[in-house]
Design an enzyme around this catalytic site. Sequence first.
Site, mmCIF file in Angstrom:
data_model
loop_
_atom_site.group_PDB
_atom_site.id
_atom_site.type_symbol
_atom_site.label_atom_id
_atom_site.label_comp_id
_atom_site.label_asym_id
_atom_site.label_seq_id
_atom_site.Cartn_x
_atom_site.Cartn_y
_atom_site.Cartn_z
ATOM 1 N N GLU A 1 0.840 -1.200 0.000
ATOM 2 C CA GLU A 1 0.000 0.000 0.000
ATOM 3 C C GLU A 1 0.877 1.253 0.000
ATOM 4 O O GLU A 1 1.883 1.308 0.713
ATOM 5 C CB GLU A 1 -0.873 0.002 1.264
ATOM 6 C CG GLU A 1 -1.842 1.166 1.337
ATOM 7 C CD GLU A 1 -2.593 1.239 2.662
ATOM 8 O OE1 GLU A 1 -2.067 0.747 3.689
ATOM 9 O OE2 GLU A 1 -3.699 1.795 2.669
ATOM 10 N N LYS B 1 -10.245 0.507 -1.304
ATOM 11 C CA LYS B 1 -10.150 0.266 0.145
ATOM 12 C C LYS B 1 -11.390 0.767 0.883
ATOM 13 O O LYS B 1 -11.794 1.923 0.738
ATOM 14 C CB LYS B 1 -8.901 0.965 0.692
ATOM 15 C CG LYS B 1 -8.630 0.708 2.170
ATOM 16 C CD LYS B 1 -7.356 1.444 2.609
ATOM 17 C CE LYS B 1 -6.999 1.186 4.057
ATOM 18 N NZ LYS B 1 -5.807 1.982 4.457
ATOM 19 N N CYS C 1 -4.621 -3.198 4.194
ATOM 20 C CA CYS C 1 -4.229 -2.654 5.497
ATOM 21 C C CYS C 1 -5.314 -2.737 6.577
ATOM 22 O O CYS C 1 -5.650 -3.825 7.015
ATOM 23 C CB CYS C 1 -3.743 -1.214 5.306
ATOM 24 S SG CYS C 1 -2.687 -0.630 6.649
#
Length: 516
Positions: free
Chosen positions: A80, A181, A214
């Site tokens: 990321e 995301k 993440c």
Amino acid sequence: MALVLAGFVLCLSGLPLILAADYPTYVAAVYEHRVLLNPNPIVPLNRSSALEHMKQNLRVYEEQTALAAQQGAQIIVFPEDGILGFFFTRASIAGYLEAIPDPQKVTWSPCADPLRFPDTEVLHNLSCMALKNRLFLVANMPSRLSCNRTVDPHCPADGQYQFNTNVVFNDQGVIVARYHKQNLYFELSFDTPPECEYVTFNTPFAGRFGTFTCFDILFRDPAVTLVTEMGIRQIVFTTAWMNKLPLLAAIEFQRAFSYGTNITLLAANTHSTKYGMTGSGIFTPWDSLTYHDAKGDSGKLLVRRVPVLDPSFIGDNNHKLVYPSSNESEKMHVWPTSSFNANRDGKYCRKVSESAEGASSNIFNSIMMSDNFTLVPLQGTEGNISVCSGLVCCHLLFRRSDTPELYALGVFNGLHRVYYLEICALMRCTGQEQSSCGQGTEYAETLVDFRLTGTFVTRHVYPGILGSGMTVDIPDHSGWESENQLYMSRTGMSTGLVTAMLYGRNYEKDHVKKCA
Ligand SMILES: *[C@@H]1O[C@H](CO)[C@@H](O)[C@H](O)[C@H]1NC(C)=O
Ligand SMILES: *[C@@H]1O[C@H](CO)[C@@H](O)[C@H](O)[C@H]1NC(C)=O
Ligand SMILES: *[C@@H]1O[C@H](CO)[C@@H](O)[C@H](O)[C@H]1NC(C)=O
Ligand SMILES: *[C@@H]1O[C@H](CO)[C@@H](O)[C@H](O)[C@H]1NC(C)=O
Ligand SMILES: *[C@@H]1O[C@H](CO)[C@@H](O)[C@H](O)[C@H]1NC(C)=O
Ligand SMILES: *[C@@H]1O[C@H](CO)[C@@H](O)[C@H](O)[C@H]1NC(C)=O
Ligand SMILES: *[C@@H]1O[C@H](CO)[C@@H](O)[C@H](O)[C@H]1NC(C)=O
């Protein structure tokens, strides 16, 4: 196995997999990239300056992709924010954004057809890397998507979404997946997608993979839904994760998630000593290859052959699965009380100094990772202690080598900012004072054999074990003893114990937007 080389740790741990001749496997690579940062991310750059900056990182991607391919990698994962860094604002990131067409609607290889969509230099560059090296490539990059405020109430005022995006290219350079995301972590430059996305892609060598990014790993959607409801057993995970001991070091949680969900996790972290980011790995439910280097300043390529876990792929190919010998694991399933007084290698000489009941009077509180844990110290070299918070109760049966290091068993049952935790954790405290319990340390000398049991409301509990020097481990055995009681046991570790946790997440009680 741990190779300690000049301050960083590269580990192969867990039970060795027994690979039968006809067992389907593939070669995976993850690259922990030391991102070359924009020194002033809040100042907007024009497109050509933004491209100049990103190309510095892409040059490294290109080298590493070639190195991975030389080692036979069929898929590589980059982290990321690896192409541009972080701490941009919504306005300052503008020059970095590319529009990525929906691969469900458009079949496009940017390398083969670079002019089909404007301003897609980064996509072009990544696509060519995948094609040239004949592998699947997963990268994370910032993207934009136009929207219409008249028809879409979520559409931002400037008429476009800005997303933190994973993009996946196949070995022909074609974009096969695009994921926005869901769970942003203080990312001013990005929008949350209007609908939760569950993104998967298919590979000819290992079947289906899912992807997320993440902070997503801590939430139900899309992570847990992909794994538990959609049956995805292989995940590519991009992250820029700041280590937070004792419970949330990058590789510690990656290991716990892969073990707890029984999946393969290919995790690539950004490397930044300044922001405490390091920790990547290739995790199967049985073993792992990890990298963690909090001091050094370089990237790291990990390449490893792993078994295919996609059940439909295995079915299609008439392959047989062979799992690791569980002989080792069964050994400590139940700890007979009689063996408890055994003097193993002379390490466990000092007897328990107080009765189990006595321990409960020693309960104290300590703030750990911003949460108010209730703890009880370990006393003597063996014992059986408990600590509870509401319906969450933690029991620990332990024996330990005789060192002055203080350990405590802690419980937390409550909301951490917006997400709800039910945690049992055995941890090494950093000093002799109770207030030092919950502060982070990477090291411990004390060898601890333990059986940790927790009573939980949630069914989503991730068992994690961290040994001295950032070595990740898995339980010898774990499982639900009853509907709400989970245990794990581990004996004979070769390093001191830093943390053993049953990290429970009660998604139902989260204060986040629910996905339909
Ligand atoms: C972009 O910005 C750089 C640095 O400020 C400048 O030198 C360059 O001329 C600009 N390019 C364009 C196309 O405006
Ligand atoms: C990608 O960008 C780098 C940096 O500008 C360049 O050296 C390389 O040739 C590009 N690769 C491809 C395949 O376009
Ligand atoms: C937005 O949608 C409305 C209704 O369909 C349409 O009339 C309008 O032209 C669209 N605006 C843009 C900028 O596409
Ligand atoms: C993990 O997955 C394997 C199949 O890949 C299965 O045999 C095993 O029972 C699973 N373990 C658990 C705890 O669900
Ligand atoms: C497991 O234990 C059994 C009985 O003790 C033994 O026959 C078998 O060979 C062992 N398996 C492995 C893989 O070590
Ligand atoms: C440890 O304590 C638990 C709960 O108090 C009890 O059920 C268990 O039998 C004890 N185990 C041993 C080995 O003493
Ligand atoms: C932590 O919780 C305990 C028990 O509820 C309370 O006495 C203590 O004040 C709390 N500590 C902090 C810092 O909030």
